[in-house]
Design a protein around this motif. Structure first.
Motif, mmCIF file in Angstrom:
data_model
loop_
_atom_site.group_PDB
_atom_site.id
_atom_site.type_symbol
_atom_site.label_atom_id
_atom_site.label_comp_id
_atom_site.label_asym_id
_atom_site.label_seq_id
_atom_site.Cartn_x
_atom_site.Cartn_y
_atom_site.Cartn_z
ATOM 1 N N GLU A 137 0.923 -1.044 0.084
ATOM 2 C CA GLU A 137 -0.171 0.140 -0.050
ATOM 3 C C GLU A 137 0.895 1.276 -0.101
ATOM 4 N N ASP A 138 0.622 2.379 -0.829
ATOM 5 C CA ASP A 138 1.290 3.429 -0.797
ATOM 6 C C ASP A 138 0.382 4.718 -0.971
ATOM 7 N N ARG A 139 0.437 5.275 0.102
ATOM 8 C CA ARG A 139 -0.458 6.433 -0.087
ATOM 9 C C ARG A 139 0.558 7.925 0.166
ATOM 10 N N HIS A 140 1.905 7.425 0.215
ATOM 11 C CA HIS A 140 2.786 8.736 0.484
ATOM 12 C C HIS A 140 3.271 9.123 -0.864
ATOM 13 N N PRO A 141 3.288 10.169 -1.040
ATOM 14 C CA PRO A 141 4.019 10.790 -2.353
ATOM 15 C C PRO A 141 5.687 10.493 -2.145
ATOM 16 N N GLU A 143 9.716 11.550 -1.897
ATOM 17 C CA GLU A 143 10.265 12.463 -0.855
ATOM 18 C C GLU A 143 10.718 13.737 -1.903
ATOM 19 N N LYS A 169 9.526 5.880 -0.463
ATOM 20 C CA LYS A 169 9.755 4.962 0.612
ATOM 21 C C LYS A 169 8.737 3.622 0.442
ATOM 22 N N GLN A 170 7.956 3.698 -0.259
ATOM 23 C CA GLN A 170 6.875 2.523 -0.182
ATOM 24 C C GLN A 170 7.071 1.853 -1.545
ATOM 25 N N LYS A 219 4.755 4.266 -8.047
ATOM 26 C CA LYS A 219 4.036 3.288 -8.691
ATOM 27 C C LYS A 219 2.787 3.116 -8.524
ATOM 28 N N PHE A 220 2.326 3.943 -7.446
ATOM 29 C CA PHE A 220 0.669 3.915 -7.171
ATOM 30 C C PHE A 220 0.137 5.183 -7.728
#
Lengths: 267, 349
Positions: A137-141, A143, A169-170, A219-220
């Motif tokens: 899961e990746d909801r963070h943009p 860096e 980071k995700q 990638k998300f």
């Protein structure tokens, strides 16, 4: 001897597997590597660089016939037993094999690029029965990052270019996009047309008077936008040209005015 | 009258200025849209997902209360694993599914450098922060609003003579909403020598900067490694006078590390080489810029230098760049992994 090993494999689909690639430096400090993996009965699909020790990719994973190659740099070096290089995603069948080729290199952080001895291994993928609970899961943009603008007389015909790099980071960076703008828009950036690029990117506006908007997309689909402000408003040679032109006009008008003044005097 | 012409002149000048500012060549962006390939694990145009890439969606984002969202083999989302809470009793119904806000974390990094020195912190190869260490060399960085994940930090410092320490690397795994602390980071001393070549029997001065109250260990190696220990001065500086009588003629290397209160041990400093022979040659004072890797002469080794080297990677070097390669890298006439390793060693960010 530096060892490369594979551990914590996860089966994500019926024939897809995530294979983390680790390095054990056996006490040595390594700061650059190139890994060459021979693939036997296994198809490379993608990679994830979440939790990777690589700071800068030199070459992201790519296939050279049936050899998967990737290389990276770690300023300052890495010393440890479980350095995750990357997670490779494969389609495979039972009996598939991955072989670390002796042409792989790990270089010491000694200022000389000395090659460390590497243990050459072969890895038979085990039978993985049931699917693992591998949820990414990746909801963070991505860096935040800096955009460097520079030019080099030996590159791109001496034209200005920008270079940039960031990490996610995700899920990892999927791609970068760039747009050059005269003004920063009041409306959202999403409405603007961006160009898919890979750094370094040669600027279209070589006068450096445009805003350069760089978007990093993971990638998300999460995005990070960084903006490079115009580096110059007016060029020095343009200032000189303007001044010369201004002086010429001033002289012209002065002559014209004096001529008219003399004409009136005579009358 | 003169005023009138002066005004015309100024208006013309202003017009030219404005025209120059706004005039630029327009550019045309051409974007090619390529249909996605189902099965390459990247969600692309025309796909809802491509396992394990779910396009940022989850059961919750699709309106469910929880569960596991997955992807079908035809790249469409599979919500069969999602769950829904039963409606709350008493009519009226409850609100929609909750949205969990993004959680960030904090990392605190502390350790010892040199008294009143500038300490530079890099995160994933980019300068994150710089600060001045205290009078005893103590420093502490606090980084807030960080995404969860693995961070690779590098630290270096510069002593009062402009000598840079070697980079020290460490990793921190940050979990969402947490504060992670990394303490006891102990920089290696800086090191320098007064001669590059010393006549056997003469002395060689080995000196540099460390942390006050620390003990410095100097290593001399040729065939065997010899160690010397000495305390630092009150300001953390150290100086060792090495007698070369007992050293073999030939190449030797020296480096140093420091120990603080028998608890903290630093990595080794950079390694310097010298020759024991028949002549003495004083070492020229070094410029403060990195010795190697600074391909664009901006006194830094950073992403710009990497991009220059990457341009020439696996390419035939031009004569102009071959000269730079000889001066700033290993001089073998090509750019390969060894050159990147050298640049990574001298990296400053």
């Amino acid at each position: 001897m530096v060892k490369v090993f594979f551990d914590n494999l996860k089966k994500v689909e019926n024939n897809k597997i995530v294979v983390p690639v680790y390095v054990d430096t056996e006490g040595k400090n390594i700061n650059a590597f190139e890994l060459r993996l021979k693939l036997d009965d296994i198809i490379f699909r993608d990679y994830l660089d979440k939790d990777s020790i690589i700071v800068f990719w030199l070459e992201k994973p790519y296939l050279d016939k049936n050899v998967l190659v990737f290389s990276g740099i770690i300023p300052g070096g890495y010393t440890g037993k479980n350095g995750l290089l990357t997670k490779l995603i494969f389609e495979y069948r039972d009996g598939a094999k991955i072989e670390v080729l002796p042409s792989s290199q790990f270089l010491l952080a000694d200022g000389l690029g000395t090659k460390a001895k590497i243990e050459v291994t072969s890895f038979n993928l085990p039978y993985l029965g049931k699917l693992d609970n591998f949820v990414l899961e990746d909801r963070h943009p991505p860096e935040r990052f800096k955009i460097y603008v520079t030019r080099d007389k030996n590159m791109f015909g001496g034209r200005y270019y920008i270079t940039f790099e960031t990490k996610d980071k995700q899920s990892g960076i999927a791609y970068y996009q760039v747009r050059e703008l005269t003004f920063l828009p009041y409306s959202k950036m999403e409405n603007f047309h961006f160009e898919n690029v890979k750094p370094p990117y040669v600027l279209k506006d070589q006068t450096l008077r445009s805003y350069v908007v760089v978007k990093a997309v993971d990638k998300f689909g999460n995005e990070r936008i960084e903006i490079l402000k115009p580096q110059r408003k007016i060029l020095v040679d343009e200032i000189i040209l303007l001044l010369l032109f201004g002086i010429l006009i001033f002289i012209f008008f002065n002559l014209f005015y004096n001529k008219r003044k003399n004409l009136f005097k005579r009358k | 009258m003169k005023l009138k012409y002066l005004l015309i002149f100024l208006i013309l000048l202003l017009t030219l200025l404005i025209l120059t500012y706004f005039t630029k060549s327009s550019s045309v962006n051409v974007k090619a849209i390529v249909p996605g390939i189902c099965g390459n694990s990247i969600k692309e145009i025309g796909e809802e997902c491509d396992a394990p890439d779910l396009g940022g969606q989850s059961c919750i984002s699709l309106g469910f209360s929880g569960g596991n969202l997955s992807c079908n083999s035809n790249c469409t989302l599979n919500t069969s694993g999602c769950t829904s809470l039963p409606p709350s009793g008493g009519g009226g119904g409850g609100g929609g599914p909750g949205y969990f806000p993004l959680q960030y974390g904090t990392i605190i990094i502390s350790g010892k450098a040199y008294p009143n020195s500038e300490v530079t912190l890099l995160s994933d190869g980019q300068i994150k922060s710089t600060l001045k260490a205290g009078a005893r060399g103590d420093f502490e960085f606090t980084l807030r609003d960080l995404s969860p994940g693995l961070y690779i930090f590098s630290l270096y410092s510069e002593d009062s003579k402009g000598r840079r320490s070697s980079l020290i690397n460490f990793q921190v795994m940050l979990r969402a909403g947490e504060t992670a602390k990394s303490s006891g980071i102990f920089l290696s001393p800086t090191i320098d020598i007064d001669k590059t070549s010393v006549r056997k029997g003469d002395v060689l001065q080995i000196f540099g900067q460390a942390t006050p109250d620390a003990e410095v260990i100097i290593s001399i190696s040729s065939d065997e490694e010899i160690f010397f220990r000495l305390p630092t001065e009150k300001d953390g500086s150290y100086l060792y006078v090495l007698k070369t009588d007992d050293l073999e003629e030939g190449d030797h290397y020296t480096k140093s590390r420091q120990i603080y209160q028998n608890q903290m041990i630093s990595p080794y400093s950079r390694t310097l080489s010298f020759v024991v022979g028949t002549t003495t040659v004083l070492k020229k004072s070094e410029k403060k810029c990195p010795n190697k890797g600074d391909l664009n002469n901006d006194c830094r080794v950073n992403l710009i230098d990497f991009s220059i080297a990457a341009y020439w990677y696996k390419r035939k070097l031009s004569p102009a760049f071959a000269k730079i390669e000889r001066e700033k890298l290993n001089g073998d006439g090509k750019i390969n992994l060894i050159d990147f390793s050298i640049m990574a060693y001298w990296y400053t960010g």
